[in-house]
Design a protein around this motif. Sequence first.
Motif, PDB file in Angstrom:
ATOM      1  N   UNK A  36       5.594  -2.358   0.348  1.00 38.02           N
ATOM      2  CA  UNK A  36       6.877  -3.109   0.509  1.00 38.02           C
ATOM      3  C   UNK A  36       6.299  -4.546   0.182  1.00 38.02           C
ATOM      4  N   UNK A  37       7.547  -5.311  -0.139  1.00 40.24           N
ATOM      5  CA  UNK A  37       7.209  -6.905  -0.239  1.00 40.24           C
ATOM      6  C   UNK A  37       6.957  -7.406   0.980  1.00 40.24           C
ATOM      7  N   UNK A  38       6.307  -8.712   0.827  1.00 43.63           N
ATOM      8  CA  UNK A  38       6.273  -9.332   2.065  1.00 43.63           C
ATOM      9  C   UNK A  38       7.528  -9.928   2.978  1.00 43.63           C
ATOM     10  N   UNK A  39       8.539 -10.148   2.030  1.00 40.73           N
ATOM     11  CA  UNK A  39       9.843 -10.457   2.449  1.00 40.73           C
ATOM     12  C   UNK A  39      10.296  -9.293   3.219  1.00 40.73           C
ATOM     13  N   UNK A  40      10.205  -8.163   2.685  1.00 42.25           N
ATOM     14  CA  UNK A  40      10.668  -6.801   3.433  1.00 42.25           C
ATOM     15  C   UNK A  40       9.983  -6.703   4.696  1.00 42.25           C
ATOM     16  N   UNK A  41       8.959  -6.882   4.770  1.00 43.29           N
ATOM     17  CA  UNK A  41       7.816  -6.544   5.916  1.00 43.29           C
ATOM     18  C   UNK A  41       8.427  -7.544   7.052  1.00 43.29           C
ATOM     19  N   UNK A  95      -2.045  -7.786  -2.932  1.00 41.06           N
ATOM     20  CA  UNK A  95      -2.883  -6.720  -2.271  1.00 41.06           C
ATOM     21  C   UNK A  95      -2.296  -5.995  -1.002  1.00 41.06           C
ATOM     22  N   UNK A  96      -1.723  -6.967  -0.060  1.00 45.57           N
ATOM     23  CA  UNK A  96      -1.298  -6.631   1.119  1.00 45.57           C
ATOM     24  C   UNK A  96       0.093  -5.723   0.824  1.00 45.57           C
ATOM     25  N   UNK A  97       1.000  -6.356  -0.184  1.00 39.51           N
ATOM     26  CA  UNK A  97       2.204  -5.476  -0.505  1.00 39.51           C
ATOM     27  C   UNK A  97       1.978  -4.227  -1.166  1.00 39.51           C
ATOM     28  N   UNK A 125       4.818 -11.068  13.708  1.00 39.83           N
ATOM     29  CA  UNK A 125       3.812 -10.623  14.618  1.00 39.83           C
ATOM     30  C   UNK A 125       3.072  -9.320  13.663  1.00 39.83           C
ATOM     31  N   UNK A 126       4.048  -8.319  13.264  1.00 34.93           N
ATOM     32  CA  UNK A 126       3.232  -7.177  12.586  1.00 34.93           C
ATOM     33  C   UNK A 126       2.738  -7.591  11.277  1.00 34.93           C
ATOM     34  N   UNK A 127       3.091  -8.532  10.772  1.00 35.16           N
ATOM     35  CA  UNK A 127       2.869  -9.020   9.365  1.00 35.16           C
ATOM     36  C   UNK A 127       1.247  -9.612   9.520  1.00 35.16           C
ATOM     37  N   UNK A 154      -4.496  -9.625   8.765  1.00 33.47           N
ATOM     38  CA  UNK A 154      -5.967  -9.736   9.517  1.00 33.47           C
ATOM     39  C   UNK A 154      -6.644  -8.536   9.151  1.00 33.47           C
ATOM     40  N   UNK A 155      -5.997  -7.134   9.276  1.00 29.04           N
ATOM     41  CA  UNK A 155      -6.715  -6.021   8.938  1.00 29.04           C
ATOM     42  C   UNK A 155      -7.276  -5.950   7.538  1.00 29.04           C
ATOM     43  N   UNK A 156      -6.374  -6.254   6.597  1.00 31.26           N
ATOM     44  CA  UNK A 156      -6.520  -6.362   5.148  1.00 31.26           C
ATOM     45  C   UNK A 156      -7.678  -7.538   4.831  1.00 31.26           C
ATOM     46  N   UNK A 157      -7.551  -8.600   5.572  1.00 32.02           N
ATOM     47  CA  UNK A 157      -8.487  -9.408   5.318  1.00 32.02           C
ATOM     48  C   UNK A 157     -10.168  -9.022   5.624  1.00 32.02           C
ATOM     49  N   UNK A 158     -10.105  -8.365   6.503  1.00 28.77           N
ATOM     50  CA  UNK A 158     -11.379  -7.428   6.928  1.00 28.77           C
ATOM     51  C   UNK A 158     -11.732  -6.878   5.743  1.00 28.77           C
ATOM     52  N   UNK A 159     -10.878  -6.019   5.199  1.00 28.78           N
ATOM     53  CA  UNK A 159     -11.424  -5.260   4.062  1.00 28.78           C
ATOM     54  C   UNK A 159     -11.947  -5.947   2.989  1.00 28.78           C
ATOM     55  N   UNK A 160     -11.120  -7.174   2.718  1.00 23.59           N
ATOM     56  CA  UNK A 160     -11.712  -7.816   1.516  1.00 23.59           C
ATOM     57  C   UNK A 160     -13.031  -8.673   1.717  1.00 23.59           C
ATOM     58  N   UNK A 161     -12.983  -9.022   3.086  1.00 25.03           N
ATOM     59  CA  UNK A 161     -14.409  -9.719   3.526  1.00 25.03           C
ATOM     60  C   UNK A 161     -15.509  -8.772   3.330  1.00 25.03           C
ATOM     61  N   UNK A 162     -15.528  -7.323   3.441  1.00 24.02           N
ATOM     62  CA  UNK A 162     -16.603  -6.613   3.403  1.00 24.02           C
ATOM     63  C   UNK A 162     -16.960  -6.262   2.065  1.00 24.02           C
ATOM     64  N   UNK A 163     -16.273  -6.181   1.112  1.00 23.51           N
ATOM     65  CA  UNK A 163     -16.591  -5.618  -0.276  1.00 23.51           C
ATOM     66  C   UNK A 163     -16.199  -6.812  -1.296  1.00 23.51           C
TER      67      UNK A 163
END
Length: 172
Positions: free
Chosen positions: A41-46, A34-36, A53-55, A60-69
């Motif tokens: 791009x791949x997690x390795x590339x990120x 989902x995050x990729x 820290x960016x990853x 955290x942002x994408x987790x919020x999305x999944x927690x909402x719906x």
Amino acid sequence: MKIYLIGYMGSGKSTLGKILAQEQEMNFIDFDHFLEEKEGKSIAKIFEERGEIYFRKKESEYLNELLQGYDNTIISLGGGTPCYGDAMERIKAAEGTSVYINVGVAELTQRLWSQRDHRPVLKHQDTPEKLEEFIRKHLFERSYYYNQAAVKLMVKGEPVGELVAQLQQKLF
């Protein structure tokens, strides 16, 4: 119903989640994929281009999305997802049930040895002994978060079908 599978990388969250979702006629989301897709791009590339820290911020942002719906869904979270910031608190407060897939250090080491080149945090573990030591330390640090899950599944080499049956018994 929503189920969040948590546990160390290589614990079988995605494997068990896909099968359980199919058997229960639920949707399945692998959070890493989902995050990729979101990042393109791949997690390795990120990790390589932007760093951990960016990853973790994006995670955290994408987790919020999944927690909402995403009702009627089993979500296999990343190994570190519940361990940063207030993620585990948000998971526990969200609609759904968290499940810790608990696999021992020796079994994780065996599973992850051949996968370490594809997992950024394991890349530099160049002997099985170093990998085991790394997993032992990492798992110790993360167990505080993992053990807050509502349901725990202890894995000790059982076949996948048996583990899925145990999960069904605990959840449905």
